[in-house]
Design an enzyme around this catalytic site. Structure first.
Site, short mmCIF file in Angstrom:
data_model
loop_
_atom_site.label_atom_id
_atom_site.label_comp_id
_atom_site.label_asym_id
_atom_site.label_seq_id
_atom_site.Cartn_x
_atom_site.Cartn_y
_atom_site.Cartn_z
N LYS A 86 15.52 25.07 13.01
CA LYS A 86 14.60 24.56 11.99
C LYS A 86 14.82 23.07 11.79
CE LYS A 86 14.74 28.90 9.44
NZ LYS A 86 15.10 29.56 8.17
N HIS B 138 18.99 32.24 5.18
CA HIS B 138 18.22 33.05 6.12
C HIS B 138 18.47 32.64 7.57
CE1 HIS B 138 15.17 33.20 2.57
NE2 HIS B 138 16.07 34.15 2.45
N LYS C 136 15.31 40.04 -2.58
CA LYS C 136 15.94 40.10 -1.25
C LYS C 136 17.18 39.23 -1.18
CE LYS C 136 14.83 38.13 3.21
NZ LYS C 136 13.77 37.58 4.07
N ASP C 137 17.10 38.00 -1.70
CA ASP C 137 18.23 37.07 -1.60
C ASP C 137 19.40 37.45 -2.49
OD1 ASP C 137 17.01 35.62 0.38
OD2 ASP C 137 16.26 34.07 -0.94
N GLU D 105 7.16 7.68 11.27
CA GLU D 105 7.11 8.73 12.29
C GLU D 105 8.12 9.79 11.87
OE1 GLU D 105 8.09 6.90 16.04
OE2 GLU D 105 6.03 6.23 16.35
N GLN E 57 5.95 26.63 15.55
CA GLN E 57 5.32 26.98 14.29
C GLN E 57 5.78 25.99 13.22
OE1 GLN E 57 5.48 31.21 13.30
NE2 GLN E 57 6.01 30.70 11.20
N ASP E 58 4.86 25.59 12.34
CA ASP E 58 5.20 24.79 11.16
C ASP E 58 5.03 25.66 9.93
OD1 ASP E 58 5.58 22.61 12.81
OD2 ASP E 58 4.03 21.39 11.90
N ASN E 59 5.99 25.56 9.00
CA ASN E 59 5.96 26.33 7.76
C ASN E 59 6.05 25.38 6.57
OD1 ASN E 59 6.12 28.75 9.28
ND2 ASN E 59 8.33 28.65 9.28
N HIS F 118 20.36 29.31 7.01
CA HIS F 118 19.77 28.17 6.32
C HIS F 118 19.28 28.56 4.94
CE1 HIS F 118 16.15 25.77 5.19
NE2 HIS F 118 17.03 24.80 5.37
N ASP G 92 14.52 39.26 11.01
CA ASP G 92 14.83 38.48 9.81
C ASP G 92 16.09 39.03 9.14
OD1 ASP G 92 14.48 36.65 7.72
OD2 ASP G 92 13.24 38.04 6.58
N TYR H 180 8.73 22.61 7.42
CA TYR H 180 9.70 22.68 8.50
C TYR H 180 9.10 23.27 9.76
CZ TYR H 180 10.46 27.43 6.61
OH TYR H 180 10.29 28.72 6.14
N ARG I 26 0.81 -1.23 0.00
CA ARG I 26 0.00 0.00 0.00
C ARG I 26 0.84 1.27 0.00
NH1 ARG I 26 -2.71 -0.98 5.49
NH2 ARG I 26 -0.55 -1.57 5.81
#
Length: 187
Positions: A72, A62, A169-170, A28, A46-48, A119, A143, A132, A23
C-alpha cells in the site's frame, strides 16, 4: 520526490516536492520510474479512499494473505492521520516491530507499506480522508487483521481503548502471539 528509509528499511516515507506560488502548489504524488528505482517493481492495480469522520478513529491493523497480499502507498488528502506499519514476516529481524508516520494534507507525505506488513491508522483531525494505491485487488477471503492495541506491539497510539472509535471487526482481531505464520521473511 525523496524516498526516506525508516527504521524498518522496507517501509519507506515518500516526500513529494511541492512547487508553490500565490495560487497554491503543484506536486507529483507518484512516478513509476522513481518508485521502481527507489522502492522496487510493484504494480498498482487499485486505488482506494476512505473518510473517517471522528478524531480517534482507528482502522486496522489490516493485511491480506498470499497469494493476494497487498502493498500500500498511503497518503492523507484531507485532515491528518498517524499511519502505522507492523512487520509480520516470521523470521524477520524486525518481526513484531512497527513504523509510524504522521501523514497530513499539509505535509503531503506518503508511506509505502509492503506486503508482509499489517497496516493501520488513527485520525488526528475530523473528516480525515486517505487515498492509497494497492498492489492487489481486495479479497474478502484473504482479508485478515491484527489487534491494534496488542501490548506486544508497543504502539503508542494518541488515544486509549476507551476513546478510540473502532469497527466491530477491529475490536476482535487476534494478537501477534495468536497470529498464524502468514508471511516468511526472505533475506
Amino acid at each position: 520526490m525523496l524516498f526516506q528509509k525508516t527504521l524498518i528499511s522496507e517501509v519507506v516515507l515518500v516526500v513529494a516536492k511541492r512547487i508553490g506560488d500565490h495560487r497554491g502548489y503543484f506536486s507529483e504524488t507518484f512516478r513509476e520510474d522513481e518508485f521502481l528505482q527507489n522502492v522496487g517493481g510493484f504494480k498498482f492495480v487499485q486505488d482506494n479512499q476512505s473518510l473517517s469522520a471522528e478524531v480517534g478513529t482507528i482502522r486496522g491493523l489490516h493485511f491480506q494473505l498470499d497469494p493476494r497480499a497487498q502493498g500500500k502507498l498511503v497518503r492523507c488528502v484531507a485532515g491528518a492521520i498517524l499511519d502505522v506499519a507492523v512487520d509480520i514476516r516470521v523470521g524477520s529481524p524486525t518481526y513484531g516491530q512497527h513504523v509510524k508516520a504522521e501523514l497530513t494534507a499539509d505535509n503531503g507525505h506518503q508511506l509505502w507499506v509492503p506486503p508482509g506488513f499489517a497496516h493501520g491508522f488513527c485520525t488526528l483531525e475530523p473528516n480525515s480522508i486517505i487515498s492509497y494505491k494497492v498492489t492487489d485487488y481486495y479479497s474478502h477471503e484473504h482479508d485478515r487483521g491484527l489487534l491494534w492495541n496488542d501490548p506486544e506491539l508497543d504502539i503508542e497510539w494518541p488515544f486509549d481503548a476507551e476513546a478510540a472509535v473502532l469497527s466491530a471487526k477491529d475490536k476482535l482481531q487476534p494478537k501477534l502471539a495468536d497470529l498464524q505464520a502468514t508471511f516468511v521473511y526472505k533475506a
